[in-house]
Scaffold this motif. Structure first.
Motif, PDB file in Angstrom:
ATOM      1  N   PRO A 135       0.809  -1.217   0.000  1.00 52.76           N
ATOM      2  CA  PRO A 135       0.000   0.000   0.000  1.00 52.76           C
ATOM      3  C   PRO A 135       0.844   1.271   0.000  1.00 52.76           C
ATOM      4  N   ALA A 136       2.022   1.220   0.645  1.00 52.90           N
ATOM      5  CA  ALA A 136       2.896   2.401   0.664  1.00 52.90           C
ATOM      6  C   ALA A 136       3.387   2.725  -0.738  1.00 52.90           C
ATOM      7  N   ALA A 137       3.798   1.683  -1.495  1.00 55.71           N
ATOM      8  CA  ALA A 137       4.269   1.897  -2.868  1.00 55.71           C
ATOM      9  C   ALA A 137       3.130   2.378  -3.755  1.00 55.71           C
ATOM     10  N   SER A 138       1.945   1.778  -3.601  1.00 51.90           N
ATOM     11  CA  SER A 138       0.795   2.179  -4.419  1.00 51.90           C
ATOM     12  C   SER A 138       0.413   3.624  -4.165  1.00 51.90           C
ATOM     13  N   ALA A 139       0.362   4.019  -2.894  1.00 52.10           N
ATOM     14  CA  ALA A 139       0.010   5.401  -2.557  1.00 52.10           C
ATOM     15  C   ALA A 139       1.054   6.372  -3.088  1.00 52.10           C
ATOM     16  N   ALA A 140       2.335   5.996  -3.010  1.00 54.94           N
ATOM     17  CA  ALA A 140       3.404   6.868  -3.508  1.00 54.94           C
ATOM     18  C   ALA A 140       3.314   7.045  -5.014  1.00 54.94           C
ATOM     19  N   VAL A 141       2.978   5.962  -5.730  1.00 55.96           N
ATOM     20  CA  VAL A 141       2.825   6.059  -7.190  1.00 55.96           C
ATOM     21  C   VAL A 141       1.674   6.989  -7.539  1.00 55.96           C
ATOM     22  N   VAL A 142       0.547   6.843  -6.828  1.00 56.57           N
ATOM     23  CA  VAL A 142      -0.612   7.703  -7.083  1.00 56.57           C
ATOM     24  C   VAL A 142      -0.253   9.169  -6.852  1.00 56.57           C
ATOM     25  N   ASP A 143       0.537   9.433  -5.813  1.00 57.50           N
ATOM     26  CA  ASP A 143       0.919  10.809  -5.484  1.00 57.50           C
ATOM     27  C   ASP A 143       2.142  11.274  -6.270  1.00 57.50           C
ATOM     28  N   GLU A 144       2.653  10.405  -7.167  1.00 56.70           N
ATOM     29  CA  GLU A 144       3.826  10.703  -7.987  1.00 56.70           C
ATOM     30  C   GLU A 144       5.068  10.940  -7.130  1.00 56.70           C
ATOM     31  N   ARG A 145       5.155  10.259  -5.994  1.00 55.24           N
ATOM     32  CA  ARG A 145       6.349  10.268  -5.154  1.00 55.24           C
ATOM     33  C   ARG A 145       7.133   8.980  -5.466  1.00 55.24           C
ATOM     34  N   PHE A 146       7.776   8.995  -6.630  1.00 52.74           N
ATOM     35  CA  PHE A 146       8.343   7.745  -7.132  1.00 52.74           C
ATOM     36  C   PHE A 146       9.571   7.301  -6.341  1.00 52.74           C
ATOM     37  N   THR A 147      10.307   8.237  -5.802  1.00 52.25           N
ATOM     38  CA  THR A 147      11.445   7.854  -4.957  1.00 52.25           C
ATOM     39  C   THR A 147      10.950   7.130  -3.710  1.00 52.25           C
ATOM     40  N   ASP A 148       9.817   7.619  -3.149  1.00 53.46           N
ATOM     41  CA  ASP A 148       9.228   6.941  -1.993  1.00 53.46           C
ATOM     42  C   ASP A 148       8.725   5.549  -2.373  1.00 53.46           C
ATOM     43  N   ALA A 149       8.190   5.428  -3.584  1.00 54.50           N
ATOM     44  CA  ALA A 149       7.723   4.111  -4.039  1.00 54.50           C
ATOM     45  C   ALA A 149       8.879   3.128  -4.113  1.00 54.50           C
ATOM     46  N   MET A 150      10.036   3.600  -4.595  1.00 53.60           N
ATOM     47  CA  MET A 150      11.206   2.726  -4.668  1.00 53.60           C
ATOM     48  C   MET A 150      11.691   2.358  -3.262  1.00 53.60           C
ATOM     49  N   ALA A 151      11.606   3.326  -2.352  1.00 54.65           N
ATOM     50  CA  ALA A 151      12.015   3.040  -0.976  1.00 54.65           C
ATOM     51  C   ALA A 151      11.117   1.974  -0.359  1.00 54.65           C
ATOM     52  N   ALA A 152       9.819   2.015  -0.683  1.00 53.03           N
ATOM     53  CA  ALA A 152       8.894   0.993  -0.187  1.00 53.03           C
ATOM     54  C   ALA A 152       9.262  -0.380  -0.731  1.00 53.03           C
ATOM     55  N   LEU A 153       9.612  -0.429  -2.026  1.00 58.68           N
ATOM     56  CA  LEU A 153      10.040  -1.708  -2.606  1.00 58.68           C
ATOM     57  C   LEU A 153      11.335  -2.188  -1.958  1.00 58.68           C
ATOM     58  N   ALA A 154      12.225  -1.247  -1.642  1.00 58.83           N
ATOM     59  CA  ALA A 154      13.509  -1.631  -1.044  1.00 58.83           C
ATOM     60  C   ALA A 154      13.306  -2.359   0.281  1.00 58.83           C
ATOM     61  N   SER A 155      12.201  -2.054   0.980  1.00 61.14           N
ATOM     62  CA  SER A 155      11.942  -2.720   2.263  1.00 61.14           C
ATOM     63  C   SER A 155      11.632  -4.199   2.083  1.00 61.14           C
ATOM     64  N   LEU A 156      11.357  -4.615   0.856  1.00 62.88           N
ATOM     65  CA  LEU A 156      11.057  -6.029   0.589  1.00 62.88           C
ATOM     66  C   LEU A 156      12.315  -6.851   0.342  1.00 62.88           C
ATOM     67  N   ARG A 157      13.427  -6.176   0.180  1.00 61.17           N
ATOM     68  CA  ARG A 157      14.641  -6.902  -0.199  1.00 61.17           C
ATOM     69  C   ARG A 157      15.040  -7.941   0.851  1.00 61.17           C
ATOM     70  N   ALA A 158      15.169  -7.515   2.100  1.00 63.46           N
ATOM     71  CA  ALA A 158      15.607  -8.454   3.149  1.00 63.46           C
ATOM     72  C   ALA A 158      14.606  -9.580   3.362  1.00 63.46           C
ATOM     73  N   PRO A 159      13.295  -9.303   3.446  1.00 62.46           N
ATOM     74  CA  PRO A 159      12.344 -10.408   3.634  1.00 62.46           C
ATOM     75  C   PRO A 159      12.332 -11.409   2.494  1.00 62.46           C
ATOM     76  N   ILE A 160      12.473 -10.948   1.236  1.00 62.53           N
ATOM     77  CA  ILE A 160      12.426 -11.899   0.112  1.00 62.53           C
ATOM     78  C   ILE A 160      13.702 -12.724   0.081  1.00 62.53           C
ATOM     79  N   ASP A 161      14.859 -12.085   0.426  1.00 57.89           N
ATOM     80  CA  ASP A 161      16.111 -12.853   0.500  1.00 57.89           C
ATOM     81  C   ASP A 161      16.011 -13.926   1.582  1.00 57.89           C
ATOM     82  N   ALA A 162      15.478 -13.530   2.731  1.00 54.05           N
ATOM     83  CA  ALA A 162      15.332 -14.490   3.838  1.00 54.05           C
ATOM     84  C   ALA A 162      14.349 -15.588   3.478  1.00 54.05           C
ATOM     85  N   PHE A 163      13.314 -15.233   2.717  1.00 55.43           N
ATOM     86  CA  PHE A 163      12.308 -16.211   2.290  1.00 55.43           C
ATOM     87  C   PHE A 163      12.950 -17.300   1.437  1.00 55.43           C
TER      88      PHE A 163
END
Length: 768
Positions: free
Chosen positions: A701-729
């Protein structure tokens, strides 16, 4: 090692052909010597109006001996095969070698004298020379086999060391003699070697080095102007052209009547440049002055006074013509000139220029009325749009400004092509648009309208100025969009390297206008509008053809059967007409995507990232798209982006093997063939599973809201938070667990992960 000199002397070679001729001479010379086994080192190639010269440094005295080996037939082959091989090699059977049942011929070729090679190469070079235009001359010209050259060839100098290289072509034999300046030293000059060639010619008033002549003209013209308190208007193309017209250049300053300065300065400069090859000068105030610099080809005894006087008279006659055109054109308004556009065909399938003008005028007004191109508020920092949101756009004062802008944009569009039928543009097509601006201002039209008429062709290409004035942007954008939509409607798209209507350039210009001015428009709706307008134009043009055919039938009394055939010819000429242009609009959007990749390549933007954003579909706002791409590029340059991409590709491969679609998933959905991963608990879930689920619940939801608001750097930061969990997965669980429920749950997590990533960009398009 020995130097070689070749001079090919002729009547005057056009200046525009000399650079190409130098390149051609070098290419042919290298090719001829290479084929004979001679490597060429340093080459110097010069040109003057009357000669091409080449000096090759350090050539060997002879070519090296070589041994060539040819494979022949098998020794068991029929006698006829062996006889043919012997004829080809010129050897006897006892001179062949039998190697494992196969005949081989070893042919030793002795070295040849370089002078002998050169004697054969020179005629081949002359006959193989590719001129843009060439001619035959003399009695021999009756035969198509006679020598062709750009102008009659009159002499050949070919010296290897200090020895003549004897050769003959077209009745012209090589020798040591050349000629100097046509007037200062018209007699013959004997050249001893390549070493004394340039200096002997210099002594006879010929500077053979074209670059040296260019420097003399460039510096001499600037000095002549400076000595009179003026500054030269630099023109490198004119420097090169004058160097190609002279062998002993002498820049001279002249003056013309100040009364001619009432003509627009661009007209004076173009008249002087195109017709007379003169430079123009500016005064101390930076404005065009009543001076010119011509380049004489002689060192006159009177210092060039008579030459200047003669050139002044010729220029005065040319400027008188220009002033006449200027005055005549102003006897009519631009609106009156525009009436003649109905007599000019824009394209046989799209009607007249007047038809195009009507479409452009409506589109320019629409762009303003839709607030795509809007006036900046008074006191704003700049730009085309208000910075106070939609409420300010509805304010009465701002609404009035928009209405005024719409009127001006429509007026400018209706008059933008009017100068095409003026006398001045008829004489100088390069001035289209520019003259319209001058005539509009002289007519008393608003400056915004005059500027839009002047600049509506911009930007013409990469590096050209991009208009920012609102009226100009509206007209320029409408003009180019109409061209693209109209030609797409009639299916006249660029193919391969062919682009006869410059549609690639038009698309790049549209993108430059949009991005420079940060215009927020959905391209699909606009492209749909212009392709449909093009379709209507084609239908109207077709109707006109049918009407003309039927009128001809009525006038000539042709039978109805013949009439049907005539109309059918017209229909076939236009192709099948359809009112369904939606697919063409999307095809045109794809064309824009390709052009955007070309345009942004120089800015260092990766093409695959543009594809990744375009692939999501529905993204046709170029300003938003490019902001999204740049944020994505910054993200991918970081370690988080690289690792997340690797995790995405691994997840996508697993889903593909499980026959699950890798596509954006709605919030809360697990994906195809998977349970709802937002369930509060799952019996088989591990801590790693729950950590990824929690990260998705936050990041998606954070990435989606950032895209809607055209805060694309924030959207990328939201995706970056998935890096550690997906690696651990991937490190902590087995996705394809034997337990079907656990496997489905984990596939659902991966589906939701890829869906979250797809909400920002299609990572499957990203390279790496």
């Amino acid at each position: 090692m020995t130097d070689f000199l070749l001079e090919l002397r002729s009547e005057e070679i056009p200046a525009r052909m000399q650079a190409g001729a130098r390149a051609e001479l070098e290419k042919l010379f290298r090719a001829q010597l290479s084929s004979a086994g001679l490597e060429t080192g340093e080459l110097t190639v010069w040109s003057t109006p009357r000669r091409l010269a080449l000096i090759a440094k350090d050539l060997p005295e002879a070519t090296a001996a070589v041994s060539e080996e040819l494979k022949g037939p098998r020794s068991s082959a029929p006698p006829q095969a062996l006889e043919g091989f012997l004829r080809k090699t010129g050897l006897r059977q006892d001179q062949l070698e039998d190697r494992d049942g196969v005949w081989f011929a070893v042919i030793d070729k002795p070295g040849r004298a370089t002078a002998e090679v050169l004697a054969e190469a020179i005629p081949a070079i002359v006959r193989g020379f590719a001129w843009p235009k060439s001619m035959r001359w003399g009695k021999e010209s009756a035969s198509s086999e006679s020598l062709r050259w750009v102008r009659p060839l009159s002499g050949i100098v070919a010296i290897f060391g200090d020895e003549l290289v004897p050769c003959e072509i077209g009745g012209i034999a090589s020798g040591f003699a050349t000629r100097g300046h046509r007037f200062h030293c018209p007699g013959e000059i004997t050249i001893g070697s390549a070493a004394d060639y340039a200096e002997k010619l210099r002594a006879c008033h010929v500077i053979v080095d074209h670059e040296e002549r260019q420097a003399i003209i460039r510096d001499g013209a600037a000095k002549a102007a400076a000595d009179a308190g003026l500054s030269l208007v630099e023109d490198e193309g004119l420097v090169i052209e004058n160097a190609g017209l002279t062998e002993w250049p002498v820049p001279l300053l002249g003056r013309f009547d100040e009364a001619f300065l009432e003509v627009p300065p661009e007209v004076i400069q173009l008249t002087a440049r195109v017709n007379q090859k003169y430079f123009v000068v500016n005064g101390a105030d930076g404005k065009l002055a009543n001076g010119f610099v011509c380049t004489a080809n002689i060192d006159a005894k009177d210092g060039g006074a008579e030459i200047v006087a003669g050139n002044r008279k010729v220029l005065a006659a040319r400027l008188s013509d220009a002033r006449f055109f200027w005055e005549q054109d102003q006897k009519k308004t631009l609106a009156q000139h525009a009436e003649k556009l109905a007599n000019i065909t824009f394209h046989e399938k799209l009607g007249t220029v007047a038809d195009k003008v009507e479409r452009v005028a409506k589109l320019a007004r629409w762009l303003v009325e839709q607030n795509i191109v809007a006036p900046a508020k008074a006191g704003a920092a700049g730009g085309l749009r208000s910075d106070e949101g939609e409420a300010s756009l509805a304010a009465p004062a701002f609404a009035g400004a928009t209405a005024e802008l719409a009127d001006q944009a429509e007026l400018a569009a209706r008059l933008a092509k009017a100068d095409l039928v003026t006398e001045m543009v008829g004489e100088f097509p390069e001035l289209q648009g520019l003259m319209g601006g001058y005539y509009a201002r002289a007519e008393g039209l608003p400056d915004a309208v005059a500027d839009a008429i002047r600049d509506h062709y911009k930007p013409v290409g990469q590096g050209d100025d991009v208009p920012t004035a609102p009226v100009t942007v509206a007209v320029a954008l409408a003009d180019k969009l109409d061209t693209l939509g109209a030609f797409w409607a009639i299916d006249e798209k660029p193919t391969g390297s062919k682009d006869p209507f410059a549609l690639r350039r038009a698309a790049i210009s549209v993108q430059a206008l949009i991005l420079t001015n940060e215009l927020r428009l959905g391209l699909i709706s606009v492209l749909d509008k212009v392709t449909r307008a093009g379709g209507v134009a084609m239908k109207n043009a077709l109707d006109a053809v049918v009407v003309r055919k039927m009128q001809a039938v009525a006038a000539d009394g042709i039978s109805s059967t013949a009439a049907t055939g005539l109309v059918g010819v017209g229909l076939k000429k236009f192709g099948n007409y359809s009112e369904q242009f939606d697919a063409r609009a999307h095809d045109l959007l794809d064309f824009f995507a390709d052009r955007l990749k070309v345009q942004q390549r120089e800015a260092g933007v990766r093409h695959d990232l543009i594809d990744a954003v375009f692939a999501l579909g529905g993204e046709d706002d170029l300003v938003r798209l490019l902001a999204r791409v740049k944020a994505l590029q910054a993200f991918m340059a970081a370690e988080d982006g690289t690792n997340l991409l690797a995790g995405y590709k691994r997840a996508a491969n697993i889903l593909k093997q499980a026959d699950i679609s890798v596509a954006p998933a709605k919030a809360g959905a697990a994906g195809d063939r998977a349970p709802n991963t937002t369930a509060p608990a799952f019996a088989g879930a591990t801590d790693v599973d729950r950590a990824l689920l929690a990260a998705l619940d936050t990041a998606e939801p954070a990435a989606s809201a950032a895209v809607v608001d055209e805060r694309f750097t924030d959207a990328m930061a939201a995706l970056a938070s998935l890096r550690a969990p997906i690696d651990a997965f991937f490190d902590g669980v087995m996705v394809n667990d034997p337990d079907e429920a656990v496997r489905a749950y984990r596939l659902g997590l991966l589906s939701r992960f890829t869906g979250a990533v797809h909400g920002v960009a299609d990572f499957s398009k990203i390279e790496g």
